[in-house]
Design an enzyme around this catalytic site. Structure first.
Site, mmCIF file in Angstrom:
data_model
loop_
_atom_site.group_PDB
_atom_site.id
_atom_site.type_symbol
_atom_site.label_atom_id
_atom_site.label_comp_id
_atom_site.label_asym_id
_atom_site.label_seq_id
_atom_site.Cartn_x
_atom_site.Cartn_y
_atom_site.Cartn_z
ATOM 1 C CB THR A 30 -21.942 8.734 -7.314
ATOM 2 O OG1 THR A 30 -22.943 7.728 -7.495
ATOM 3 C CG2 THR A 30 -20.799 8.495 -8.275
ATOM 4 C CB SER A 62 -36.520 -11.803 10.801
ATOM 5 O OG SER A 62 -35.980 -12.220 9.549
ATOM 6 C CB ALA A 118 -25.243 -10.691 -1.403
ATOM 7 C CG LEU A 120 -27.585 -8.531 -4.223
ATOM 8 C CD1 LEU A 120 -28.133 -9.925 -4.524
ATOM 9 C CD2 LEU A 120 -27.315 -7.783 -5.529
ATOM 10 C CG ASP A 167 -28.353 0.783 -0.816
ATOM 11 O OD1 ASP A 167 -27.973 1.001 -1.976
ATOM 12 O OD2 ASP A 167 -27.609 0.319 0.079
HETATM 13 P P1 ADP Z 1 -26.872 -5.598 2.423
HETATM 14 O O1 ADP Z 1 -27.809 -4.454 2.672
HETATM 15 O O2 ADP Z 1 -25.957 -5.354 1.279
HETATM 16 O O3 ADP Z 1 -27.568 -6.908 2.300
HETATM 17 P P2 ADP Z 1 -26.029 -4.885 5.072
HETATM 18 O O4 ADP Z 1 -24.857 -5.254 5.892
HETATM 19 O O5 ADP Z 1 -26.284 -3.444 4.822
HETATM 20 O O6 ADP Z 1 -25.930 -5.706 3.720
HETATM 21 O O7 ADP Z 1 -27.350 -5.445 5.760
HETATM 22 C C1 ADP Z 1 -27.433 -6.798 6.149
HETATM 23 C C2 ADP Z 1 -28.096 -6.887 7.500
HETATM 24 O O8 ADP Z 1 -29.479 -6.530 7.411
HETATM 25 C C3 ADP Z 1 -28.096 -8.285 8.078
HETATM 26 O O9 ADP Z 1 -26.904 -8.553 8.769
HETATM 27 C C4 ADP Z 1 -29.294 -8.252 9.017
HETATM 28 O O10 ADP Z 1 -28.949 -7.631 10.241
HETATM 29 C C5 ADP Z 1 -30.252 -7.310 8.289
HETATM 30 N N1 ADP Z 1 -31.254 -8.052 7.501
HETATM 31 C C6 ADP Z 1 -31.467 -7.960 6.172
HETATM 32 N N2 ADP Z 1 -32.510 -8.736 5.798
HETATM 33 C C7 ADP Z 1 -32.967 -9.327 6.917
HETATM 34 C C8 ADP Z 1 -34.039 -10.233 7.205
HETATM 35 N N3 ADP Z 1 -34.852 -10.696 6.248
HETATM 36 N N4 ADP Z 1 -34.211 -10.618 8.489
HETATM 37 C C9 ADP Z 1 -33.411 -10.161 9.472
HETATM 38 N N5 ADP Z 1 -32.400 -9.313 9.255
HETATM 39 C C10 ADP Z 1 -32.159 -8.893 8.016
HETATM 40 MG MG MG Z 2 -27.252 -2.495 3.246
#
Ligand code: ADP
Ligand code: MG
Length: 377
Positions: A30, A62, A118, A120, A167
């Site tokens: 939405t 990271s 995931a 989240l 988000d």
């Molecule tokens: P979601 O937001 O649902 O978890 P996304 O595909 O939008 O999935 O985002 C995931 C991406 O964000 C990962 O593939 C990575 O590139 C990045 N990411 C998220 N958290 C971290 C982290 N702690 N360290 C490095 N990259 C991260």
């Molecule tokens: Mg995301």
């Protein structure tokens, strides 16, 4: 965090900040239709230890990344320049500077317990952690909603993911013990008390371990379909259609767009009903709304998958009051509202059903409504 920062960057950080992941209770797909959403922030967060730099360099590391320090001059940041995970924090620096905020270099060390991919929202947590740290390091006047918009801009324009604003708003603006009722058109929002434990209920999150990939074009296609339907109906967005106007609207649309529109219209109404129930403290009544939302995502929007459908069906059969997939879909996580005494049985039943179907074992945890982005040290 402080020790790890010193190990990587050889200096003491100026502080540590954190921004949470989220689950959306109701209101899926939405947010890019100017509609309503109702997320809570999770206790799981991306933390960042940070210090400013005077030489205009941005250094990023990271613990969940690629085990190298990414080192970039902030002056050279532009969409397309940075690939991989570092694009999220680099994009935030770019977006802040592009909006005129006086942000220079920084060393940033990230640690996280938000599972990635995931559903989240680890990406928004990563962006918002970066943004709150830079806000404080460079003493920016940046209210949470504005911070969220810049984080979204980083993801849209710098990383290239056409996500809505839910988000980032959840990660930036949520408060402990409350869900965020957000009108994504006006960006007006209100904290709605969400403490299911007080009524003997728990909100379980079931991470199906199926990785969604919002970059694969499916999300963009759904978004484009919604925008085309709104244009054909002469509306600014599908938000402007309500249940009373739905039958006439469906008559005017090509058949392939009808189910998309039906989902968005019914989902907005579910958010409003959910908020009214939570305001009255009638938490148990939320259950059927969750399950109806899942049916709509499965049958009309067609973004569920075998694993999320199985988790929802099994949870409800094992005693959940309601359950639905949360996040963009194509996998990700399921939320289930469960009487506390049934929580173990639901978790076990879902695990057993996944094993029997040959799926990877899901990860189940209890979600509490936690605080949004903040300084922690
Ligand atoms: P979601 O937001 O649902 O978890 P996304 O595909 O939008 O999935 O985002 C995931 C991406 O964000 C990962 O593939 C990575 O590139 C990045 N990411 C998220 N958290 C971290 C982290 N702690 N360290 C490095 N990259 C991260
Ligand atoms: Mg995301």
């Amino acid at each position: 965090m402080t020790e790890q920062f010193e190990r990587i960057f050889g200096a003491v950080p100026a502080g540590v900040w954190a921004a949470p992941g989220r689950v959306n209770l109701i209101g899926e797909h939405t947010d890019y239709n100017d509609g309503f959403v109702l997320p809570i922030a999770l206790p799981q967060a991306v933390s960042v230890a940070a210090r400013p730099r005077t030489d205009g360099r941005l250094r990023l590391y990271s613990a969940q990344g690629d085990d190298v320090v990414t080192d970039l001059p902030v002056d050279a940041l532009a969409p397309g320049v940075v690939t991989g995970w570092a694009g999220y924090p680099a994009g935030v620096v770019w977006a802040l500077r592009a909006a005129g905020h006086p942000v220079g270099g920084a060393d940033l060390y990230f640690g996280s317990d938000v599972p990635t991919g995931a559903g989240l929202s680890s990406s928004a947590a990563l962006e918002c952690a970066t943004a709150v740290a830079l806000r404080d390091l460079y003493r920016l006047d940046l209210p949470p909603a504005e911070l969220a918009l810049l984080a979204q801009r980083a993801e849209n324009r710098f990383v290239g993911v056409p996500c809505g604003v839910m988000d980032q708003m959840a990660s930036a603006c949520c408060t402990e013990g409350a869900a965020l009722f957000l009108d994504t058109r006006e960006l007006s929002h209100r904290q709605v008390p969400f403490r299911p434990a007080e009524q003997g209920l728990v909100l379980l999150v079931i991470d199906t371990r199926v990785k969604h990939d919002l970059g694969d074009g499916a999300y963009a296609a759904l978004r484009a379909g919604c925008e085309r339907a709104a244009a054909l109906l002469g509306l600014a967005a599908l938000r402007d259609l309500d249940a009373a106007g739905l039958p006439a609207a469906l008559d005017r649309l090509p058949t392939e767009l009808g189910p998309l529109v039906r989902h968005v219209v019914s989902e907005n109404e579910r958010v409003l009903r959910a908020v009214a129930l939570l305001d009255k403290g009638e938490f148990a009544e939320l259950g059927p709304i969750l399950t109806a939302g899942h049916a709509s995502l499965r049958d009309d929007f067609e973004v569920s998958c075998a694993e999320t459908d199985l988790a929802v069906e099994t949870a409800v059969a094992a005693g959940a009051l309601g359950a639905r997939m949360t996040g963009g879909g194509f996998g990700g996580s399921v939320v289930a509202l469960v009487p506390r005494e049934s929580a173990d049985a639901v978790a076990q039943a879902v695990g057993a059903a996944f094993a029997a179907a040959g799926h990877t074992a899901p990860v189940v945890f209890e979600a509490r409504a936690a605080a949004g982005a903040r300084r922690v040290v």
